[in-house]
Scaffold this motif. Structure first.
Motif, PDB file in Angstrom:
ATOM      1  N   GLN A   1     -22.663 -10.255 -34.825  1.00 31.10           N
ATOM      2  CA  GLN A   1     -23.768  -9.465 -35.251  1.00 31.10           C
ATOM      3  C   GLN A   1     -23.597  -8.267 -34.203  1.00 31.10           C
ATOM      4  OE1 GLN A   1     -27.749 -10.600 -34.854  1.00 31.10           O
ATOM      5  NE2 GLN A   1     -28.723  -8.380 -35.672  1.00 31.10           N
ATOM      6  N   SER A   2     -23.456  -8.696 -32.957  1.00 31.49           N
ATOM      7  CA  SER A   2     -23.596  -7.658 -32.024  1.00 31.49           C
ATOM      8  C   SER A   2     -22.391  -7.100 -31.535  1.00 31.49           C
ATOM      9  CB  SER A   2     -24.042  -8.371 -30.661  1.00 31.49           C
ATOM     10  OG  SER A   2     -23.276  -9.122 -30.281  1.00 31.49           O
ATOM     11  N   CYS A   3     -21.191  -7.286 -32.119  1.00 28.45           N
ATOM     12  CA  CYS A   3     -19.894  -6.868 -31.823  1.00 28.45           C
ATOM     13  C   CYS A   3     -19.265  -6.120 -33.159  1.00 28.45           C
ATOM     14  CB  CYS A   3     -18.862  -7.831 -31.373  1.00 28.45           C
ATOM     15  SG  CYS A   3     -19.296  -8.955 -30.000  1.00 28.45           S
ATOM     16  N   PRO A   4     -18.499  -4.869 -32.586  1.00 28.69           N
ATOM     17  CA  PRO A   4     -17.722  -4.244 -33.749  1.00 28.69           C
ATOM     18  C   PRO A   4     -16.913  -5.323 -34.886  1.00 28.69           C
ATOM     19  CG  PRO A   4     -17.330  -3.308 -31.711  1.00 28.69           C
ATOM     20  CD  PRO A   4     -18.034  -4.721 -31.104  1.00 28.69           C
ATOM     21  N   ARG A   5     -16.787  -5.077 -36.031  1.00 27.25           N
ATOM     22  CA  ARG A   5     -16.068  -5.896 -36.892  1.00 27.25           C
ATOM     23  C   ARG A   5     -14.864  -6.045 -36.513  1.00 27.25           C
ATOM     24  NH1 ARG A   5     -17.880  -4.749 -43.283  1.00 27.25           N
ATOM     25  NH2 ARG A   5     -20.283  -5.111 -42.737  1.00 27.25           N
ATOM     26  N   ASN A   6     -14.025  -5.020 -35.783  1.00 29.14           N
ATOM     27  CA  ASN A   6     -12.506  -5.176 -35.476  1.00 29.14           C
ATOM     28  C   ASN A   6     -12.463  -6.026 -34.428  1.00 29.14           C
ATOM     29  OD1 ASN A   6      -9.846  -4.519 -35.856  1.00 29.14           O
ATOM     30  ND2 ASN A   6     -10.088  -2.844 -34.441  1.00 29.14           N
ATOM     31  N   GLY A   7     -11.681  -7.312 -34.629  1.00 31.67           N
ATOM     32  CA  GLY A   7     -11.189  -8.011 -33.611  1.00 31.67           C
ATOM     33  C   GLY A   7     -12.588  -9.089 -33.451  1.00 31.67           C
TER      34      GLY A   7
ATOM     35  N   GLY B   1     -12.745 -26.579 -32.590  1.00 33.08           N
ATOM     36  CA  GLY B   1     -12.708 -26.134 -31.245  1.00 33.08           C
ATOM     37  C   GLY B   1     -13.586 -24.952 -30.751  1.00 33.08           C
ATOM     38  N   LEU B   2     -13.869 -24.188 -31.919  1.00 37.09           N
ATOM     39  CA  LEU B   2     -14.825 -23.275 -31.671  1.00 37.09           C
ATOM     40  C   LEU B   2     -16.425 -23.998 -31.344  1.00 37.09           C
ATOM     41  CD1 LEU B   2     -15.479 -20.239 -31.541  1.00 37.09           C
ATOM     42  CD2 LEU B   2     -16.391 -20.631 -33.619  1.00 37.09           C
ATOM     43  N   TRP B   3     -16.796 -24.771 -32.266  1.00 38.67           N
ATOM     44  CA  TRP B   3     -18.162 -25.414 -32.182  1.00 38.67           C
ATOM     45  C   TRP B   3     -18.294 -26.255 -30.995  1.00 38.67           C
ATOM     46  CZ3 TRP B   3     -20.163 -22.012 -35.098  1.00 38.67           C
ATOM     47  CH2 TRP B   3     -19.612 -21.439 -36.223  1.00 38.67           C
ATOM     48  N   GLU B   4     -17.349 -26.967 -30.436  1.00 39.58           N
ATOM     49  CA  GLU B   4     -17.587 -27.479 -29.313  1.00 39.58           C
ATOM     50  C   GLU B   4     -18.033 -26.612 -28.187  1.00 39.58           C
ATOM     51  OE1 GLU B   4     -13.667 -29.035 -28.194  1.00 39.58           O
ATOM     52  OE2 GLU B   4     -13.588 -30.312 -29.735  1.00 39.58           O
ATOM     53  N   HIS B   5     -18.050 -25.265 -28.104  1.00 42.88           N
ATOM     54  CA  HIS B   5     -18.541 -24.525 -27.103  1.00 42.88           C
ATOM     55  C   HIS B   5     -19.375 -23.411 -27.361  1.00 42.88           C
ATOM     56  CE1 HIS B   5     -15.032 -26.200 -24.863  1.00 42.88           C
ATOM     57  NE2 HIS B   5     -14.144 -25.941 -25.606  1.00 42.88           N
ATOM     58  N   MET B   6     -19.827 -23.739 -28.857  1.00 37.99           N
ATOM     59  CA  MET B   6     -21.056 -22.783 -29.167  1.00 37.99           C
ATOM     60  C   MET B   6     -21.946 -23.445 -30.179  1.00 37.99           C
ATOM     61  SD  MET B   6     -19.434 -19.174 -30.732  1.00 37.99           S
ATOM     62  CE  MET B   6     -18.328 -19.072 -29.179  1.00 37.99           C
ATOM     63  N   ASN B   7     -23.060 -23.140 -30.413  1.00 36.85           N
ATOM     64  CA  ASN B   7     -23.997 -23.474 -31.664  1.00 36.85           C
ATOM     65  C   ASN B   7     -23.784 -22.461 -32.631  1.00 36.85           C
ATOM     66  OD1 ASN B   7     -26.051 -21.733 -31.325  1.00 36.85           O
ATOM     67  ND2 ASN B   7     -26.837 -23.012 -29.681  1.00 36.85           N
ATOM     68  N   ASN B   8     -24.342 -22.716 -33.885  1.00 37.89           N
ATOM     69  CA  ASN B   8     -24.195 -21.768 -35.173  1.00 37.89           C
ATOM     70  C   ASN B   8     -24.818 -20.363 -34.721  1.00 37.89           C
ATOM     71  OD1 ASN B   8     -23.010 -23.940 -36.368  1.00 37.89           O
ATOM     72  ND2 ASN B   8     -24.920 -24.499 -37.431  1.00 37.89           N
ATOM     73  N   GLN B   9     -25.882 -20.333 -34.107  1.00 38.84           N
ATOM     74  CA  GLN B   9     -26.629 -19.167 -33.799  1.00 38.84           C
ATOM     75  C   GLN B   9     -25.996 -18.203 -32.880  1.00 38.84           C
ATOM     76  OE1 GLN B   9     -29.462 -18.278 -35.888  1.00 38.84           O
ATOM     77  NE2 GLN B   9     -29.004 -16.079 -34.881  1.00 38.84           N
ATOM     78  N   GLU B  10     -25.395 -18.979 -31.871  1.00 37.30           N
ATOM     79  CA  GLU B  10     -24.772 -18.209 -30.903  1.00 37.30           C
ATOM     80  C   GLU B  10     -23.538 -17.441 -31.498  1.00 37.30           C
ATOM     81  OE1 GLU B  10     -25.798 -20.964 -26.800  1.00 37.30           O
ATOM     82  OE2 GLU B  10     -23.915 -21.598 -28.107  1.00 37.30           O
ATOM     83  N   ALA B  11     -22.971 -18.194 -32.365  1.00 34.08           N
ATOM     84  CA  ALA B  11     -21.695 -17.540 -33.110  1.00 34.08           C
ATOM     85  C   ALA B  11     -22.114 -16.296 -33.957  1.00 34.08           C
ATOM     86  CB  ALA B  11     -20.937 -18.544 -33.897  1.00 34.08           C
ATOM     87  N   VAL B  12     -23.283 -16.437 -34.679  1.00 40.25           N
ATOM     88  CA  VAL B  12     -23.666 -15.719 -35.338  1.00 40.25           C
ATOM     89  C   VAL B  12     -24.159 -14.323 -34.525  1.00 40.25           C
ATOM     90  CG1 VAL B  12     -25.625 -14.799 -36.959  1.00 40.25           C
ATOM     91  CG2 VAL B  12     -24.318 -16.899 -37.442  1.00 40.25           C
ATOM     92  N   ASN B  13     -24.789 -14.660 -33.583  1.00 43.35           N
ATOM     93  CA  ASN B  13     -25.247 -13.488 -32.590  1.00 43.35           C
ATOM     94  C   ASN B  13     -24.191 -12.664 -32.131  1.00 43.35           C
ATOM     95  OD1 ASN B  13     -28.001 -14.403 -33.171  1.00 43.35           O
ATOM     96  ND2 ASN B  13     -28.086 -15.294 -30.913  1.00 43.35           N
ATOM     97  N   ILE B  14     -22.863 -13.289 -31.779  1.00 47.71           N
ATOM     98  CA  ILE B  14     -21.879 -12.488 -31.247  1.00 47.71           C
ATOM     99  C   ILE B  14     -21.295 -11.659 -32.359  1.00 47.71           C
ATOM    100  CG2 ILE B  14     -19.313 -13.065 -30.575  1.00 47.71           C
ATOM    101  CD1 ILE B  14     -20.320 -15.513 -29.250  1.00 47.71           C
TER     102      ILE B  14
ATOM    103  N   ARG C   1     -11.671 -12.806 -32.880  1.00 45.69           N
ATOM    104  CA  ARG C   1     -10.781 -12.915 -31.403  1.00 45.69           C
ATOM    105  C   ARG C   1     -11.904 -12.916 -30.319  1.00 45.69           C
ATOM    106  NH1 ARG C   1      -5.322 -12.377 -31.716  1.00 45.69           N
ATOM    107  NH2 ARG C   1      -4.363 -11.665 -33.404  1.00 45.69           N
ATOM    108  N   ARG C   2     -13.057 -12.178 -30.466  1.00 49.37           N
ATOM    109  CA  ARG C   2     -14.251 -12.375 -29.661  1.00 49.37           C
ATOM    110  C   ARG C   2     -14.796 -13.578 -29.563  1.00 49.37           C
ATOM    111  NH1 ARG C   2     -17.509  -8.507 -27.040  1.00 49.37           N
ATOM    112  NH2 ARG C   2     -15.832  -7.434 -27.021  1.00 49.37           N
ATOM    113  N   LEU C   3     -15.026 -14.117 -30.945  1.00 50.24           N
ATOM    114  CA  LEU C   3     -15.475 -15.641 -30.872  1.00 50.24           C
ATOM    115  C   LEU C   3     -14.713 -16.713 -30.135  1.00 50.24           C
ATOM    116  CD1 LEU C   3     -16.686 -15.861 -34.591  1.00 50.24           C
ATOM    117  CD2 LEU C   3     -18.137 -15.859 -32.442  1.00 50.24           C
ATOM    118  N   ILE C   4     -13.059 -16.363 -30.130  1.00 49.54           N
ATOM    119  CA  ILE C   4     -12.258 -17.290 -29.692  1.00 49.54           C
ATOM    120  C   ILE C   4     -12.420 -17.288 -28.296  1.00 49.54           C
ATOM    121  CG2 ILE C   4      -9.808 -17.703 -29.470  1.00 49.54           C
ATOM    122  CD1 ILE C   4      -9.496 -17.102 -32.189  1.00 49.54           C
TER     123      ILE C   4
END
Length: 276
Positions: A189-195, A174-187, A198-201
């Protein structure tokens, strides 16, 4: 720890579930049509084991030594009939069945029923004893089968973790239908660890809403049973790696702290994801 040990664990889980189906067959026959993908990761003495049955995906974020950029490395392959390699595997396993994979509603499906080729459960496509009444007609095949159509054995990859390995993302399709591997990693990397899971979702849900030309807030208002027509269920686990900890043979502290988010003493870390 070994690939063989993990494989045996998957098969033991499968047998336990099938025993439940067998015991409940007369009163709850639809249990025979219940199944789940299963994605498991285990870190033992600095070695990462990833086992997958189904179409969930594990991605590793690793720092590139030359560019210092964090790159996405896919660690698992999906067992989904949309991939030619999966269709070929099914055809080689069932050479006498020209209908083992069928294009239905513009989607490749195993026997015209299901997209995945490996799972825990789905007894109706593994044991002929469950592909008959009182199971609902829509799950029953017209022709009997002598050997399992789907498999429960996982595909296991093994690799030693490196100092530049930053984190792991385990997520259902359900996640990978809307983003690729690198996009998920970038998110991540750029966000605080806490939560961050949920940010990916939320990012995936916003993309699902955009594809339907609606707002995220409007998507949230749709009842869960109806929501499946707008997006698949999404489960995400993000595990941040500490190169000093994972290289130890033994730990005296708690092994891992887990905070879950989903929509819908031996030196070992384990995590798993099921999507059914």
């Amino acid at each position: 720890m070994s690939a063989d040990v993990i494989n045996k664990a998957f098969l033991a889980t499968e047998e336990e579930f099938l025993s439940v189906v067998r015991k409940q067959w007369q009163i709850k026959p639809q249990l025979a049509s219940v199944g789940s993908c299963c994605l498991t990761g285990i870190i033992c003495s600095g070695v990462l084991y990833v086992a997958n049955a189904g179409d969930s995906r594990a991605v590793l974020a690793r720092t590139d030594e030359a560019t210092k950029e964090i790159k996405a490395i896919q660690l698992s392959s999906e067992h989904n009939a949309s991939f030619e390699s999966v269709r070929e595997e099914l055809r080689s396993m069932h050479p006498d069945d020209p209908q083992i994979v069928v294009m239905k509603h513009q989607v490749w499906r195993v026997k015209g029923l299901i997209q995945i080729s490996r799972s825990i459960g789905d007894a109706y496509l593994k044991k002929a004893e469950f592909n008959k009444p009182p199971l609902l007609p829509k799950f029953r095949l017209s022709e009997p089968f002598k050997k399992p159509i789907l498999k429960a054995e996982p595909a296991v990859t093994v690799q030693k973790l490196e100092p530049g390995d930053q984190f792991l993302i385990f997520a259902s399709d359900g996640l990978w239908e809307h983003m690729n591997n690198q996009e998920a990693v970038n998110i991540v990397q750029s966000c605080p660890r806490n939560g961050v899971a949920r940010r990916l979702i939320k990012t995936a849900l916003c993309e699902a809403a955009k594809k339907r030309e609606m707002r995220y807030s409007d998507l949230q208002k749709i009842e869960k049973g109806v929501r499946r027509h707008f997006h698949d269920d999404i489960t995400v686990i993000v595990l941040f790696l500490d190169s000093q900890l994972i290289a130890r043979d033994t730990w005296s502290s708690p092994m891992v702290s887990v905070r879950g988010g989903g929509y819908s003493g031996s030196g070992l870390i384990g995590l798993g994801l099921v999507d059914g």
